[in-house]
Design an enzyme around this catalytic site. Structure first.
Site, mmCIF file in Angstrom:
data_model
loop_
_atom_site.group_PDB
_atom_site.id
_atom_site.type_symbol
_atom_site.label_atom_id
_atom_site.label_comp_id
_atom_site.label_asym_id
_atom_site.label_seq_id
_atom_site.Cartn_x
_atom_site.Cartn_y
_atom_site.Cartn_z
ATOM 1 N N TYR A 123 56.114 19.669 80.293
ATOM 2 C CA TYR A 123 56.381 18.233 80.402
ATOM 3 C C TYR A 123 55.181 17.381 80.014
ATOM 4 C CZ TYR A 123 60.950 19.237 82.172
ATOM 5 O OH TYR A 123 62.241 19.676 82.258
ATOM 6 N N GLN A 148 71.248 10.297 78.993
ATOM 7 C CA GLN A 148 70.792 11.611 79.465
ATOM 8 C C GLN A 148 69.328 11.788 79.095
ATOM 9 O OE1 GLN A 148 74.005 14.773 78.452
ATOM 10 N NE2 GLN A 148 74.262 13.101 77.017
ATOM 11 N N VAL A 186 65.335 11.377 78.866
ATOM 12 C CA VAL A 186 64.284 11.126 79.839
ATOM 13 C C VAL A 186 63.156 10.304 79.203
ATOM 14 C CG1 VAL A 186 64.877 13.202 81.132
ATOM 15 C CG2 VAL A 186 63.132 13.346 79.348
ATOM 16 N N HIS A 213 69.398 11.623 84.050
ATOM 17 C CA HIS A 213 68.574 12.832 84.162
ATOM 18 C C HIS A 213 67.110 12.514 84.475
ATOM 19 C CE1 HIS A 213 71.728 15.268 81.655
ATOM 20 N NE2 HIS A 213 72.089 15.082 82.892
ATOM 21 N N CYS A 262 57.231 13.226 94.437
ATOM 22 C CA CYS A 262 56.582 14.203 95.303
ATOM 23 C C CYS A 262 57.661 15.045 95.978
ATOM 24 C CB CYS A 262 55.729 13.471 96.347
ATOM 25 S SG CYS A 262 55.039 14.573 97.588
ATOM 26 N N GLY A 280 75.049 10.829 69.953
ATOM 27 C CA GLY A 280 74.010 11.861 69.863
ATOM 28 C C GLY A 280 73.961 12.803 71.043
ATOM 29 N N SER A 319 75.646 16.494 72.629
ATOM 30 C CA SER A 319 76.338 17.695 72.152
ATOM 31 C C SER A 319 77.569 18.050 72.964
ATOM 32 C CB SER A 319 75.370 18.874 72.170
ATOM 33 O OG SER A 319 74.948 19.103 73.502
ATOM 34 N N ALA A 372 72.468 8.407 63.781
ATOM 35 C CA ALA A 372 72.576 7.309 64.750
ATOM 36 C C ALA A 372 71.936 6.026 64.226
ATOM 37 C CB ALA A 372 71.928 7.731 66.065
#
Ligand code: NAD
Ligand code: ZN
Length: 231
Positions: free
Chosen positions: A54, A89, A91, A107, A115, A174, A176, A218
């Site tokens: 991440y 969806q 992030v 999401h 935390c 966009g 799936s 898109a």
């Protein structure tokens, strides 16, 4: 008032900005299956690898910019004479940067952290590390990206169900159609006669469930559709 609209965006809307979709990489990241880094179990087992995954995605996000599709959706929200709800969806924060105001991040958001000990949430632009301390409870090792991992319950589901129930137009962009519950939204919308429009560069598992399908990038198809909706 014009018909109310619900929009669901997926990784494909950010692809032309240079944010990789999971499937671009064959569902793999440095040899790990995505499911193996995006689960609470993975975080419990190997927080360092999950943070590395991440941290890299967060740093990369800070180098990219919204594209014409994000900008068109912000314009739709601003200028449309009817309800517009944007559910994503994704992030990333490209919808925000393009100017959209009302966004339901089902999401979570990579630029937020939470935390695991006290549930406190805050902005996060820096790398996270397993030795970081929480500002709220001061405990160490519990900070994680505020992302809904596989096996966790998405955010805002009640509100999303409500807007889908009221929507007259549903637009999937966009995405799936492999990740539930988002993949079920088109069915939920159809069940009350909502007109469903799909924008994707390829056919998807759900294409046949849409009334109107627009095949293409898109960055082209979304501005075209927004122009039609604002007419
Ligand atoms: P996905 O990777 O499963 O599918 C992406 C879809 O976008 C595909 O159907 C593909 O054909 C389409 N696509 C790719 N480029 C496009 C373009 N330029 N124009 C139009 N369509 C295009 O993504 P998903 O359906 O969002 O689901 C996967 C999960 O991965 C989600 O849970 C999401 O949270 C997460 N994810 C998020 C991001 C992000 O935040 N940008 C990136 C990757 C994955
Ligand atoms: Zn805490």
């Amino acid at each position: 008032m014009k018909p109310s609209i619900v929009i669901l965006t997926g990784a494909g809307i950010s692809a032309e900005s240079g944010v990789k979709t999971f499937r671009d990489a064959g569902g793999l990241w440095e040899g790990h299956r995505v499911e193996e880094v995006a689960t609470p179990e993975a975080f419990g087992r190997d927080a360092e690898t999950v943070h590395r995954f991440y941290n890299q995605r967060r740093q990369q996000l800070l180098t990219v910019a919204p594209n014409a599709a994000h900008t068109a959706l912000a314009k739709l929200e601003r200028d449309y004479q009817g309800g517009v709800t944007l559910v994503t969806q994704n992030v990333d924060d490209l919808h925000e940067r393009a100017g959209s105001k009302k966004i339901l991040h089902m999401h979570g958001e990579i630029l937020r952290k939470k935390c695991t000990w006290c549930d406190a949430k805050s902005d996060c632009r820096q790398d996270l590390d397993k030795t970081d301390r929480c500002d709220s409870c001061a405990r160490e090792g519990g900070l994680r990206p505020d992302i809904v991992w596989f096996g966790e319950i998405p955010y805002h589901l009640e509100e999303i169900d409500q807007v889908l129930g009221d929507a007259q137009i549903f637009i999937g962009i966009g995405t799936s159609g492999h990740v539930y519950p988002a993949a079920g939204f088109v069915e939920r919308a159809r069940s009350n006669g909502t007109w469903c429009i799909e924008i994707n560069k390829d056919q998807t598992a759900l294409s046949t469930r849409f009334d109107d399908q627009r095949l293409g990038p898109a960055s082209v198809e979304v501005p075209n559709l927004v122009t039609e909706l604002l007419r």
